[in-house]
Structures are given as C-alpha cells and as structure tokens.
Design a protein around this motif. Sequence first.
Motif, PDB file in Angstrom:
ATOM      1  N   CYS A  19      23.793  28.839  80.074  1.00  0.00           N
ATOM      2  CA  CYS A  19      22.532  29.350  80.609  1.00  0.00           C
ATOM      3  C   CYS A  19      22.768  30.134  81.899  1.00  0.00           C
ATOM      4  O   CYS A  19      22.218  31.217  82.079  1.00  0.00           O
ATOM      5  N   LEU A  20      23.605  29.590  82.775  1.00  0.00           N
ATOM      6  CA  LEU A  20      23.767  30.195  84.100  1.00  0.00           C
ATOM      7  C   LEU A  20      24.743  31.368  84.118  1.00  0.00           C
ATOM      8  O   LEU A  20      24.971  31.947  85.178  1.00  0.00           O
ATOM      9  N   LYS A  21      25.283  31.732  82.952  1.00  0.00           N
ATOM     10  CA  LYS A  21      26.093  32.959  82.915  1.00  0.00           C
ATOM     11  C   LYS A  21      25.218  34.168  83.225  1.00  0.00           C
ATOM     12  O   LYS A  21      25.685  35.149  83.770  1.00  0.00           O
ATOM     13  N   ASN A  22      23.964  34.088  82.887  1.00  0.00           N
ATOM     14  CA  ASN A  22      22.995  35.133  83.216  1.00  0.00           C
ATOM     15  C   ASN A  22      22.369  34.762  84.561  1.00  0.00           C
ATOM     16  O   ASN A  22      21.821  33.674  84.728  1.00  0.00           O
ATOM     17  N   VAL A  23      22.416  35.653  85.528  1.00  0.00           N
ATOM     18  CA  VAL A  23      21.957  35.369  86.884  1.00  0.00           C
ATOM     19  C   VAL A  23      20.452  35.155  86.948  1.00  0.00           C
ATOM     20  O   VAL A  23      19.955  34.463  87.832  1.00  0.00           O
ATOM     21  N   THR A  24      19.723  35.692  86.016  1.00  0.00           N
ATOM     22  CA  THR A  24      18.264  35.569  86.053  1.00  0.00           C
ATOM     23  C   THR A  24      17.775  34.257  85.464  1.00  0.00           C
ATOM     24  O   THR A  24      16.573  34.022  85.427  1.00  0.00           O
TER      25      THR A  24
END
Length: 168
Positions: free
Chosen positions: A43-48
């Motif tokens: 999930c946190l691979k995407n900064v948003t």
Amino acid sequence: MMDSRIFVPALLLVLGLATVFAQTPAPPTQACEAKNGTNCEECLKNVTCLWCIKTQSCITYPVKTILPPHALCPLNDARWGLCWMNFQALIITLAVIGGILIIALLVCLFCCCKCENIGSQRFEAKMQRQANKMKTKQDERKAEMKQRHDDIRRKYGLSGPNPYSKFA
C-alpha cells in the motif's frame, strides 16, 4: 547561422517540455483502494496512500484535511510512509525535532548577539584607553611647551606685568 550559445539552451528547453508533456498521467485516486487486499508495504509504495491497521485497508490520503480524520482511521493505527511508525508518533517526532531546531536557532541568535555586544564593549573600552593615553600625552606636551615659554619669558624679562599696561 544560429549561434550555439542560443541554440543549445533552446533545444534543451524544447526537449524538456516535450518530456514533461509526454509523461503518462498520474494514476487515478482509486489506485490506493485497489490495494485493499494487500499488506502495508504494498500500500505504502504509492505516496498518496495511507494504511489503516485497524481496518487492514489502503486508503487515499485525505490531503484537504492535512491529518486523517479519526472516523477514517485513528492516528495510532494510521501508517504513512513507513509501516513501522504510526502517524501519531511521526507527528510527535517531527514536532519535537522542529521545536529543538527552533530553540537551537534562538540560542544561536542570542549567543551571537550577546558575543557581538561583548566584542563591541571590549572594542569601545580599548578605544577609550587609547584616547585617554593620547589625551595624557597631549596634556604632557602642553605642560612642557608652557614651561618652555615661561622659561623664555623669564629669560627676557617678560614674565612680570605687561610693560605696555602703563600706557593704557
């Protein structure tokens, strides 16, 4: 023929703009919700994205409210950027570091101003001592000159009353 000093920057500007406009558009906001069945790291691979441990869900970070509302995910259970640090600890850590930096800056400013004043006071005291020395030397020279003039007046008999005062 075109000058290379103008041509090269113009070419770089055109290529840079072409690269920017040729990029693919940003992923849709639903990209975070699509990772709900995964884990925190995915999930946190995407900064948003924001990972909520309580609901085990990946949520698009609510940028309009700055902090995620408690109804969306409690701060203790919210993870953003790092899976091992909760959002509340991140906020407290950043606030403490910011406070320490501000205090250190104020202490440095205070010390610099105080040291500058001490330095200027020392400089003023030194200048005053030099001025006093010069005044003392000048007074000594004046006294010597007066003594010499008095000696000359006595030698030629001019030390008494003014001889021309009888005619007045």
